[in-house]
Design a protein around this motif. Structure first.
Motif, PDB file in Angstrom:
ATOM      1  N   LEU A 116     -33.401  39.430 -61.866  1.00  0.00           N
ATOM      2  CA  LEU A 116     -34.488  39.341 -62.834  1.00  0.00           C
ATOM      3  C   LEU A 116     -34.675  40.671 -63.567  1.00  0.00           C
ATOM      4  O   LEU A 116     -34.642  41.739 -62.951  1.00  0.00           O
ATOM      5  CB  LEU A 116     -35.792  38.952 -62.139  1.00  0.00           C
ATOM      6  CG  LEU A 116     -35.871  37.527 -61.597  1.00  0.00           C
ATOM      7  CD1 LEU A 116     -37.125  37.354 -60.752  1.00  0.00           C
ATOM      8  CD2 LEU A 116     -35.853  36.506 -62.725  1.00  0.00           C
ATOM      9  N   ASN A 117     -34.890  40.584 -64.866  1.00  0.00           N
ATOM     10  CA  ASN A 117     -35.048  41.802 -65.654  1.00  0.00           C
ATOM     11  C   ASN A 117     -36.340  42.515 -65.266  1.00  0.00           C
ATOM     12  O   ASN A 117     -37.438  41.929 -65.352  1.00  0.00           O
ATOM     13  CB  ASN A 117     -35.054  41.455 -67.142  1.00  0.00           C
ATOM     14  CG  ASN A 117     -35.073  42.685 -67.999  1.00  0.00           C
ATOM     15  OD1 ASN A 117     -36.118  43.280 -68.243  1.00  0.00           O
ATOM     16  ND2 ASN A 117     -33.903  43.094 -68.471  1.00  0.00           N
ATOM     17  N   PHE A 171     -45.818  32.606 -71.990  1.00  0.00           N
ATOM     18  CA  PHE A 171     -44.672  31.853 -71.478  1.00  0.00           C
ATOM     19  C   PHE A 171     -43.675  32.859 -70.915  1.00  0.00           C
ATOM     20  O   PHE A 171     -43.244  33.781 -71.618  1.00  0.00           O
ATOM     21  CB  PHE A 171     -44.035  31.035 -72.600  1.00  0.00           C
ATOM     22  CG  PHE A 171     -42.796  30.270 -72.204  1.00  0.00           C
ATOM     23  CD1 PHE A 171     -42.758  29.514 -71.043  1.00  0.00           C
ATOM     24  CD2 PHE A 171     -41.667  30.281 -73.020  1.00  0.00           C
ATOM     25  CE1 PHE A 171     -41.624  28.800 -70.689  1.00  0.00           C
ATOM     26  CE2 PHE A 171     -40.528  29.571 -72.682  1.00  0.00           C
ATOM     27  CZ  PHE A 171     -40.505  28.829 -71.512  1.00  0.00           C
ATOM     28  N   TYR A 172     -43.325  32.663 -69.638  1.00  0.00           N
ATOM     29  CA  TYR A 172     -42.379  33.551 -68.949  1.00  0.00           C
ATOM     30  C   TYR A 172     -41.203  32.701 -68.506  1.00  0.00           C
ATOM     31  O   TYR A 172     -41.337  31.821 -67.667  1.00  0.00           O
ATOM     32  CB  TYR A 172     -43.066  34.198 -67.751  1.00  0.00           C
ATOM     33  CG  TYR A 172     -42.201  35.139 -66.928  1.00  0.00           C
ATOM     34  CD1 TYR A 172     -41.380  36.086 -67.507  1.00  0.00           C
ATOM     35  CD2 TYR A 172     -42.240  35.082 -65.528  1.00  0.00           C
ATOM     36  CE1 TYR A 172     -40.613  36.955 -66.745  1.00  0.00           C
ATOM     37  CE2 TYR A 172     -41.486  35.948 -64.752  1.00  0.00           C
ATOM     38  CZ  TYR A 172     -40.677  36.883 -65.365  1.00  0.00           C
ATOM     39  OH  TYR A 172     -39.914  37.744 -64.605  1.00  0.00           O
ATOM     40  N   SER A 173     -40.032  32.957 -69.117  1.00  0.00           N
ATOM     41  CA  SER A 173     -38.843  32.141 -68.868  1.00  0.00           C
ATOM     42  C   SER A 173     -37.710  33.037 -68.379  1.00  0.00           C
ATOM     43  O   SER A 173     -37.345  34.003 -69.053  1.00  0.00           O
ATOM     44  CB  SER A 173     -38.428  31.420 -70.153  1.00  0.00           C
ATOM     45  OG  SER A 173     -37.312  30.595 -69.940  1.00  0.00           O
ATOM     46  N   THR A 174     -37.150  32.700 -67.231  1.00  0.00           N
ATOM     47  CA  THR A 174     -36.185  33.582 -66.571  1.00  0.00           C
ATOM     48  C   THR A 174     -34.844  32.894 -66.313  1.00  0.00           C
ATOM     49  O   THR A 174     -34.756  31.674 -66.228  1.00  0.00           O
ATOM     50  CB  THR A 174     -36.758  34.081 -65.232  1.00  0.00           C
ATOM     51  OG1 THR A 174     -37.230  32.960 -64.465  1.00  0.00           O
ATOM     52  CG2 THR A 174     -37.921  35.031 -65.471  1.00  0.00           C
ATOM     53  N   ILE A 175     -33.793  33.712 -66.185  1.00  0.00           N
ATOM     54  CA  ILE A 175     -32.434  33.267 -65.865  1.00  0.00           C
ATOM     55  C   ILE A 175     -31.987  32.174 -66.836  1.00  0.00           C
ATOM     56  O   ILE A 175     -31.638  31.058 -66.472  1.00  0.00           O
ATOM     57  CB  ILE A 175     -32.329  32.792 -64.390  1.00  0.00           C
ATOM     58  CG1 ILE A 175     -32.897  33.832 -63.435  1.00  0.00           C
ATOM     59  CG2 ILE A 175     -30.878  32.496 -64.022  1.00  0.00           C
ATOM     60  CD1 ILE A 175     -32.110  35.139 -63.369  1.00  0.00           C
ATOM     61  N   ALA A 220     -41.382  40.774 -74.621  1.00  0.00           N
ATOM     62  CA  ALA A 220     -40.302  41.491 -73.932  1.00  0.00           C
ATOM     63  C   ALA A 220     -39.165  40.524 -73.650  1.00  0.00           C
ATOM     64  O   ALA A 220     -39.391  39.342 -73.397  1.00  0.00           O
ATOM     65  CB  ALA A 220     -40.812  42.103 -72.631  1.00  0.00           C
ATOM     66  N   TYR A 221     -37.943  41.046 -73.696  1.00  0.00           N
ATOM     67  CA  TYR A 221     -36.780  40.258 -73.301  1.00  0.00           C
ATOM     68  C   TYR A 221     -35.672  41.211 -72.885  1.00  0.00           C
ATOM     69  O   TYR A 221     -35.659  42.382 -73.275  1.00  0.00           O
ATOM     70  CB  TYR A 221     -36.310  39.319 -74.418  1.00  0.00           C
ATOM     71  CG  TYR A 221     -35.870  39.990 -75.702  1.00  0.00           C
ATOM     72  CD1 TYR A 221     -34.521  40.250 -75.952  1.00  0.00           C
ATOM     73  CD2 TYR A 221     -36.808  40.352 -76.668  1.00  0.00           C
ATOM     74  CE1 TYR A 221     -34.120  40.852 -77.131  1.00  0.00           C
ATOM     75  CE2 TYR A 221     -36.412  40.959 -77.854  1.00  0.00           C
ATOM     76  CZ  TYR A 221     -35.073  41.208 -78.082  1.00  0.00           C
ATOM     77  OH  TYR A 221     -34.674  41.809 -79.240  1.00  0.00           O
ATOM     78  N   GLY A 222     -34.763  40.703 -72.068  1.00  0.00           N
ATOM     79  CA  GLY A 222     -33.661  41.539 -71.608  1.00  0.00           C
ATOM     80  C   GLY A 222     -32.747  40.763 -70.682  1.00  0.00           C
ATOM     81  O   GLY A 222     -33.018  39.615 -70.311  1.00  0.00           O
ATOM     82  N   THR A 223     -31.650  41.397 -70.302  1.00  0.00           N
ATOM     83  CA  THR A 223     -30.635  40.717 -69.506  1.00  0.00           C
ATOM     84  C   THR A 223     -31.070  40.538 -68.055  1.00  0.00           C
ATOM     85  O   THR A 223     -31.779  41.367 -67.489  1.00  0.00           O
ATOM     86  CB  THR A 223     -29.312  41.492 -69.531  1.00  0.00           C
ATOM     87  OG1 THR A 223     -29.535  42.821 -69.049  1.00  0.00           O
ATOM     88  CG2 THR A 223     -28.761  41.567 -70.937  1.00  0.00           C
ATOM     89  N   ASP A 240     -33.906  36.983 -69.773  1.00  0.00           N
ATOM     90  CA  ASP A 240     -35.300  36.686 -69.456  1.00  0.00           C
ATOM     91  C   ASP A 240     -36.155  36.965 -70.685  1.00  0.00           C
ATOM     92  O   ASP A 240     -35.875  37.910 -71.445  1.00  0.00           O
ATOM     93  CB  ASP A 240     -35.809  37.554 -68.305  1.00  0.00           C
ATOM     94  CG  ASP A 240     -35.156  37.235 -66.976  1.00  0.00           C
ATOM     95  OD1 ASP A 240     -34.398  36.247 -66.892  1.00  0.00           O
ATOM     96  OD2 ASP A 240     -35.410  37.991 -66.016  1.00  0.00           O
ATOM     97  N   LEU A 241     -37.224  36.176 -70.855  1.00  0.00           N
ATOM     98  CA  LEU A 241     -38.133  36.385 -71.988  1.00  0.00           C
ATOM     99  C   LEU A 241     -39.590  36.242 -71.553  1.00  0.00           C
ATOM    100  O   LEU A 241     -39.911  35.404 -70.686  1.00  0.00           O
ATOM    101  CB  LEU A 241     -37.879  35.357 -73.102  1.00  0.00           C
ATOM    102  CG  LEU A 241     -36.484  35.298 -73.708  1.00  0.00           C
ATOM    103  CD1 LEU A 241     -35.685  34.136 -73.105  1.00  0.00           C
ATOM    104  CD2 LEU A 241     -36.541  35.142 -75.225  1.00  0.00           C
TER     105      LEU A 241
END
Length: 313
Positions: free
Chosen positions: A32-33, A173-177, A238-241, A307-308
């Motif tokens: 997780l970022n 909204f928190y969306s991962t992987i 925020a977003y990232g790998t 992840d965003l």
């Protein structure tokens, strides 16, 4: 975090989906970022009360992470998945987690209710296909919607518009992987062209996936989700790998990574078989060599994901 360890896994045996979900918890946790997760955690910490909707709950990974964040907020969580067996696993895990935290837990027909002093945590489990799911709440009821490793399977614009309706103003909204277009195996296979074709077919199978008569997020779900959110009333904060790195060290895999790698190898092989583009002999040789590498602690895999964290405008 667990340490590296050897495995006696037989890679050719198909792994039940719930075992795969449980096995990848530690892998996801490592992947997780950090910056995106910190933004979400900071937002949660500031809320005195929090209503949250978890889409595609599975065995409860996102619920466990949410309940482990530092907060004294009153929580009301709705956990939705179409598979009742997975929800049963999630419910048992969350009940145990709450009890381990010293909360008094009462079982309810549709979930659990936990108390600690004046604080209340309610987790409601709903078995429903997301196509037909409509919250039994007024529009704008939820403060947060979370989705873990599921948006690539869903039509992004349709879901973003629904999520926007379900959220209150300034809800998040928190969306991962979210898969984003690259799977690489190490070391390079002797027939590099063949392996590249196999991996291309794997990505193409995601691109061709249709759900609810629409295209799913597909093989580029991460970057597409970023674009769709910006077009449907969200600001991406925020977003990232969140790349998976399943890499052996001294011929040993960390945590349950070997199980995850075996499951992923099977998924790739199955899509290649379904495509009808490969001779049985060439695909068998590839799969046998990759399985032997896995058993020997020599096979590595890197998967690119995003992840965003976004806020409704």
């Amino acid at each position: 975090m667990g340490g590296f360890r050897r495995t006696a896994l037989t890679p050719a045996v198909d792994i039940p989906f719930h075992d795969y979900l449980e096995a990848k918890f530690a892998l996801d946790e490592r992947s997780l970022n950090h910056e995106v997760r910190s933004e979400f955690a900071r937002w949660v910490f500031e809320q005195p009360r929090l209503t949250c909707l978890d889409l595609g709950t599975g065995t409860g990974a996102s619920l466990q992470r949410l309940l482990s964040l530092p907060t004294n907020a009153h929580l009301h969580i709705t956990a939705v998945d179409r598979d009742q067996a997975l929800l049963d696993i999630a419910r048992a895990g969350i009940t145990n987690l709450l009890r381990q935290k010293g909360l008094g837990v009462a079982e309810k027909a549709d979930g659990v209710c936990a108390r600690q002093g004046q604080r209340e945590i309610v987790v409601e489990f709903v078995c429903s296909d997301l196509r037909h799911y409509q919250p039994n709440r007024a529009p704008g009821f939820y403060d947060a919607v979370i989705a873990h490793a599921v948006m690539d399977l869903l039509p992004l614009r349709t879901m973003a518009e629904r999520i926007a309706r379900w959220l209150r103003a300034k809800g998040v909204f928190y969306s991962t992987i979210n898969y984003d277009g690259e799977t690489a195996l190490f070391p390079v296979y002797a027939d590099e062209v063949l392996e590249n074709r196999i991996l291309d077919v794997y990505d193409t199978s995601m691109e061709q996936r249709r759900i609810w008569d629409e295209n799913s997020g597909g093989a580029l779900a991460g970057r597409r989700l970023h674009s769709v959110l910006c077009e449907t009333g969200f600001e991406v904060i925020a977003y990232g790998t969140s790349d998976w790195n399943i890499i052996p060290s001294r011929r040993a895999y960390r945590d349950h990574d070997a199980t995850c790698l075996a499951a992923l190898l099977n998924m790739i092989r199955n899509e290649a078989e379904r495509s009808g583009q490969f001779s049985g002999d060439s695909l068998d040789r590839w799969y046998r060599e990759r399985s032997e590498r896995l058993a020997a602690g020599e096979l590595g895999l890197i998967v690119h994901q995003i992840d965003l964290f976004a806020q409704k405008i």
